[in-house]
Design an enzyme around this catalytic site. Structure first.
Site, PDB file in Angstrom:
ATOM      1  N   CYS A 228      -7.631  -2.159  -3.977  1.00 24.32           N
ATOM      2  CA  CYS A 228      -6.193  -1.888  -3.846  1.00 24.32           C
ATOM      3  C   CYS A 228      -5.387  -3.183  -3.834  1.00 24.32           C
ATOM      4  O   CYS A 228      -4.325  -3.265  -4.454  1.00 24.32           O
ATOM      5  CB  CYS A 228      -5.921  -1.089  -2.574  1.00 24.32           C
ATOM      6  SG  CYS A 228      -6.402   0.647  -2.675  1.00 24.32           S
TER       7      CYS A 228
ATOM      8  N   CYS B  63       0.848  -1.197   0.000  1.00 21.40           N
ATOM      9  CA  CYS B  63       0.000   0.000   0.000  1.00 21.40           C
ATOM     10  C   CYS B  63       0.881   1.244   0.000  1.00 21.40           C
ATOM     11  O   CYS B  63       0.582   2.248  -0.659  1.00 21.40           O
ATOM     12  CB  CYS B  63      -0.893   0.015   1.234  1.00 21.40           C
ATOM     13  SG  CYS B  63      -2.003  -1.395   1.412  1.00 21.40           S
TER      14      CYS B  63
ATOM     15  N   ARG C  39     -13.028  -0.397  -1.501  1.00 24.96           N
ATOM     16  CA  ARG C  39     -11.845   0.387  -1.850  1.00 24.96           C
ATOM     17  C   ARG C  39     -10.568  -0.399  -1.550  1.00 24.96           C
ATOM     18  O   ARG C  39      -9.642  -0.457  -2.372  1.00 24.96           O
ATOM     19  CB  ARG C  39     -11.862   1.708  -1.065  1.00 24.96           C
ATOM     20  CG  ARG C  39     -10.650   2.615  -1.217  1.00 24.96           C
ATOM     21  CD  ARG C  39     -10.479   3.111  -2.625  1.00 24.96           C
ATOM     22  NE  ARG C  39      -9.633   2.202  -3.409  1.00 24.96           N
ATOM     23  CZ  ARG C  39      -9.512   2.240  -4.713  1.00 24.96           C
ATOM     24  NH1 ARG C  39     -10.204   3.100  -5.437  1.00 24.96           N
ATOM     25  NH2 ARG C  39      -8.720   1.404  -5.341  1.00 24.96           N
TER      26      ARG C  39
ATOM     27  N   HIS D 170       1.277   5.243  -1.517  1.00 26.23           N
ATOM     28  CA  HIS D 170       0.649   6.145  -0.549  1.00 26.23           C
ATOM     29  C   HIS D 170       1.557   6.526   0.610  1.00 26.23           C
ATOM     30  O   HIS D 170       1.081   6.718   1.734  1.00 26.23           O
ATOM     31  CB  HIS D 170      -0.637   5.511  -0.006  1.00 26.23           C
ATOM     32  CG  HIS D 170      -1.738   5.408  -1.015  1.00 26.23           C
ATOM     33  ND1 HIS D 170      -2.405   6.513  -1.511  1.00 26.23           N
ATOM     34  CD2 HIS D 170      -2.282   4.330  -1.637  1.00 26.23           C
ATOM     35  CE1 HIS D 170      -3.320   6.121  -2.375  1.00 26.23           C
ATOM     36  NE2 HIS D 170      -3.264   4.805  -2.483  1.00 26.23           N
TER      37      HIS D 170
END
Length: 270
Positions: A231, A179, A227, A183
């Protein structure tokens, strides 16, 4: 150069963006913001909210019970502000649960549904609406304007946060992604979409407080579960089971990172 830049959705670092077309980048971001503002006054998510309220009050299942006695953490039937304190530890299940896990629990224990029935159609599509997305829309809206207040006081809450943090930074899969690959740095983008640096509290608050959201491109309200599942898919990871502890732990990490944010969901996304 990180693989995220090479492979993960045409991501640009801030340095590259400045070298390339900063004016074009800024212009695209501004236009997207204007587009959202134009639609914001008539967010279709309101239709999901209304349907969710009806489902909350409707007697269903073998027990012919409504969900109005479902305890979301603030007492049976209390919906105001409940989402702003989730995920949290629940004594009756002896585990940390997010909203979608808790809804599944209430639908099974109050209404008498089987697990399969309780999670049927978690994500809606044209002609096949999701009860779960409607319920989540209603319950999230009940915390609109309230500040996130995520507790990590209970050992189980602290453990969930730490597990979620590890998941956020864990790199694996065919692309060696995490992730954090997309991010955890400033100035990264996916096509025309800015990617928030979730290590920055202000960015984390802005991102988390606007989910769930109505996705214009999909014509559906999408929950945090959807969501995060997406991802995982984009990282080429196996997609976790619906309402899994994996998603709850990652949600706990993201929610705590956004602690103090004012909820403004369901919002509107591209």
């Amino acid at each position: 150069m990180p693989l995220c830049v090479i492979l993960a959705c045409s991501v640009l670092s801030s340095a590259q963006a400045q070298t390339a077309t900063p004016a074009a980048s800024s212009s695209a971001t501004d236009e997207i913001a204007k587009y959202r503002q134009m639609l914001a006054d008539g967010n279709p998510a309101e239709l999901w909210e209304m349907r969710g309220q009806e489902l909350w009050q409707k007697k269903l299942g073998p027990n012919q019970q409504s969900l109005e006695q479902c305890d979301l953490g603030k007492g049976p039937g209390v919906t105001k502000g409940a989402y702003a304190e989730l995920p949290r530890y629940f004594k009756d299940t002896n585990k940390v649960m997010d909203l979608e896990q808790r809804l599944m629990h209430c639908r099974m224990n109050l209404q008498g549904l089987t697990r399969e029935q309780a999670i049927k159609t978690p994500f809606g599509s044209a002609g096949n609406p999701s009860d779960i997305e409607a319920l989540v829309s209603f319950l999230t809206a009940e915390s609109r304007g309230m500040k996130l207040a995520i507790s990590t006081k209970h050992p189980a809450e602290k453990q969930a946060y730490e597990i979620g943090k590890k998941i956020f930074y864990y790199r694996a899969g065919s692309h060696d992604f995490a992730c954090a690959s997309c991010h955890s740095a400033d100035g990264q983008r996916i096509r025309l979409q800015d990617l928030p640096n979730l290590n920055n509290k202000e960015n984390a608050q802005a991102a988390y407080s606007t989910w769930p959201a109505y996705r214009v491109s999909q014509g559906e309200v999408r929950t945090m579960q959807h969501r995060l599942n997406d991802c995982f898919r984009q990282q080429r990871f196996p997609v976790p089971d619906y309402a899994s502890d994996t998603i709850t732990a990652l949600t706990m990490f993201l929610a705590k990172s956004a602690d103090g944010a004012v909820m403004n969901a369901p919002a509107l996304k591209r």
